[in-house]
Scaffold this motif. Structure first.
Motif, short mmCIF file in Angstrom:
data_model
loop_
_atom_site.label_atom_id
_atom_site.label_comp_id
_atom_site.label_asym_id
_atom_site.label_seq_id
_atom_site.Cartn_x
_atom_site.Cartn_y
_atom_site.Cartn_z
N ASP A 59 19.14 3.67 -2.00
CA ASP A 59 18.17 4.75 -1.86
C ASP A 59 17.95 5.45 -3.19
N GLU A 60 17.24 6.58 -3.16
CA GLU A 60 16.94 7.31 -4.39
C GLU A 60 18.20 7.88 -5.03
N ASN A 61 19.19 8.24 -4.22
CA ASN A 61 20.45 8.75 -4.77
C ASN A 61 21.13 7.69 -5.63
N LEU A 62 21.11 6.43 -5.16
CA LEU A 62 21.74 5.36 -5.92
C LEU A 62 20.99 5.12 -7.23
N LYS A 63 19.67 5.17 -7.17
CA LYS A 63 18.86 4.99 -8.39
C LYS A 63 19.14 6.12 -9.39
N LYS A 64 19.27 7.33 -8.87
CA LYS A 64 19.55 8.46 -9.75
C LYS A 64 20.92 8.32 -10.39
N PHE A 65 21.89 7.85 -9.62
CA PHE A 65 23.23 7.64 -10.17
C PHE A 65 23.19 6.60 -11.28
N ALA A 66 22.47 5.50 -11.06
CA ALA A 66 22.34 4.47 -12.09
C ALA A 66 21.69 5.05 -13.35
N ASP A 67 20.67 5.88 -13.17
CA ASP A 67 20.01 6.51 -14.32
C ASP A 67 20.99 7.39 -15.09
N GLU A 68 21.82 8.13 -14.38
CA GLU A 68 22.82 8.98 -15.04
C GLU A 68 23.84 8.14 -15.80
N MET A 69 24.19 6.97 -15.24
CA MET A 69 25.12 6.08 -15.93
C MET A 69 24.51 5.57 -17.23
N PHE A 70 23.22 5.23 -17.19
CA PHE A 70 22.56 4.79 -18.42
C PHE A 70 22.58 5.92 -19.46
N ASP A 71 22.37 7.17 -19.03
CA ASP A 71 22.39 8.29 -19.96
C ASP A 71 23.74 8.37 -20.68
N VAL A 72 24.84 8.26 -19.92
CA VAL A 72 26.17 8.30 -20.53
C VAL A 72 26.35 7.11 -21.47
N MET A 73 25.90 5.94 -21.03
CA MET A 73 26.04 4.73 -21.83
C MET A 73 25.37 4.87 -23.19
N TYR A 74 24.11 5.34 -23.18
CA TYR A 74 23.39 5.47 -24.44
C TYR A 74 23.99 6.56 -25.33
N LYS A 75 24.44 7.64 -24.73
CA LYS A 75 25.01 8.74 -25.52
C LYS A 75 26.29 8.31 -26.22
N THR A 76 26.97 7.32 -25.68
CA THR A 76 28.21 6.84 -26.30
C THR A 76 27.98 5.55 -27.09
N ASP A 77 26.71 5.23 -27.36
CA ASP A 77 26.34 4.04 -28.13
C ASP A 77 26.85 2.78 -27.46
N GLY A 78 26.77 2.74 -26.12
CA GLY A 78 27.26 1.59 -25.38
C GLY A 78 26.16 0.64 -24.95
N ILE A 79 26.58 -0.53 -24.46
CA ILE A 79 25.62 -1.48 -23.90
C ILE A 79 25.97 -1.81 -22.45
N GLY A 80 27.02 -1.19 -21.90
CA GLY A 80 27.39 -1.42 -20.50
C GLY A 80 28.36 -0.38 -20.01
N LEU A 81 28.37 -0.16 -18.69
CA LEU A 81 29.24 0.86 -18.10
C LEU A 81 29.45 0.55 -16.62
N SER A 82 30.66 0.77 -16.12
CA SER A 82 30.94 0.56 -14.70
C SER A 82 31.22 1.90 -14.02
N ALA A 83 30.97 1.95 -12.71
CA ALA A 83 31.09 3.20 -11.96
C ALA A 83 32.47 3.85 -12.05
N PRO A 84 33.58 3.09 -11.94
CA PRO A 84 34.89 3.76 -12.04
C PRO A 84 35.12 4.44 -13.37
N GLN A 85 34.42 4.03 -14.39
CA GLN A 85 34.55 4.68 -15.70
C GLN A 85 34.06 6.11 -15.68
#
Length: 269
Positions: A98-124
């Motif tokens: 649903d939209e909540n899952l999409k929003k969560f994925a978007d937030e994960m991308f935000d953290v990933m880019y802010k840390t100069d990353g190319i990947g991230l998993s939910a438990p992180q």
């Protein structure tokens, strides 16, 4: 900077997997185009059978699926560091797209880019669910953002490669890890669509590090004893930091560590 493997690009992984690739070592665009071309083709050709996953040992009982409470999050997300117990916890499968899952994925991308990353998993980021995100380009607006939900390893190559890995859940720690050169995986995207894809090169390395996190496996679990000894003092420092911050004993101690013989989804290499 961490020591690099002679003749090989150095990969640095964030938070219990934020793989980070130095800008100088990032792959050429043709690698990214080939990977995503294969991904699109696989989406059109392949639908994953649930019975096939069950034969590989995956249970589909209701209690294995994430509840609304499991999927609740608050922004901004924060990176979880070793030895936080969430890095070893069971990660539940997702059956709500649903939209909540999409929003969560978007937030994960935000953290990933802010840390100069190319990947991230939910438990992180403290969410014990089966979801990872990555973008081999490592830049917002470049490459293609991919979300993998409930991934399963279908096959791993016998050929292996050695890289110098790091992890934001292990800040400042880098060491050599051997992994299969390619993998074939089944997964769902953020909309719930099933697909199968072959990964090789950088995407395969990124996926495997993140997939390990979804299994509660950390990158030092895959190191040889000699390599592990080289970072032992750094791991003990993180355990001490955890105890100072929480006032609780460290949930795991590298001094009591016993090398794991098997890993979910992979044979030990």
């Amino acid at each position: 900077m961490a020591a690099r493997v002679q003749g090989s690009p150095a990969l640095y992984y964030c938070s219990s997997f934020l793989p980070v690739l130095s800008r100088q070592a990032r792959p050429h665009n043709w690698i990214i185009r080939r990977f995503f071309s294969n991904l699109s083709l696989s989406r059109r050709r392949t639908a994953l059978a649930l019975s096939g996953q069950a034969r590989r040992g995956f249970s589909f009982q209701e209690d294995n699926f994430a509840s609304p409470a499991d999927l609740y999050f608050e922004a901004p997300l924060k990176i979880v560091q070793y030895p936080d117990t969430r890095l070893r916890a069971k990660n539940k499968r997702i059956n709500t797209f649903d939209e909540n899952l999409k929003k969560f994925a978007d937030e994960m991308f935000d953290v990933m880019y802010k840390t100069d990353g190319i990947g991230l998993s939910a438990p992180q980021v403290g969410m014990n669910i089966q979801l990872m995100v990555f973008n081999p380009a490592g830049e917002r607006g470049e490459g293609e953002e991919i979300v993998l939900v409930n991934p399963v390893v279908h096959k791993a190559s016998k050929k292996t490669l050695l890289y110098n890995e790091g992890c934001l859940s292990f800040p400042g720690i880098y060491a050599d890890v051997v992994r299969p050169a390619s993998v074939k995986i089944d997964a769902r995207d953020v909309t719930g669509a099933r697909f199968r894809v072959n990964l090789s090169g950088l995407p395969a390395r990124v996926f495997q590090h993140e997939f390990d996190h979804l299994q509660g496996t950390l990158f030092f679990d895959r190191m040889t004893e000699d390599v592990l000894d080289s970072i032992r003092l750094d791991l003990k420092a993180l355990e001490k930091k955890y105890e100072d911050l929480t006032g609780q004993p460290s949930p795991e101690k590298i001094d009591n560590y016993k090398q794991r013989q098997e890993f979910a989804g992979f044979a030990r290499i």
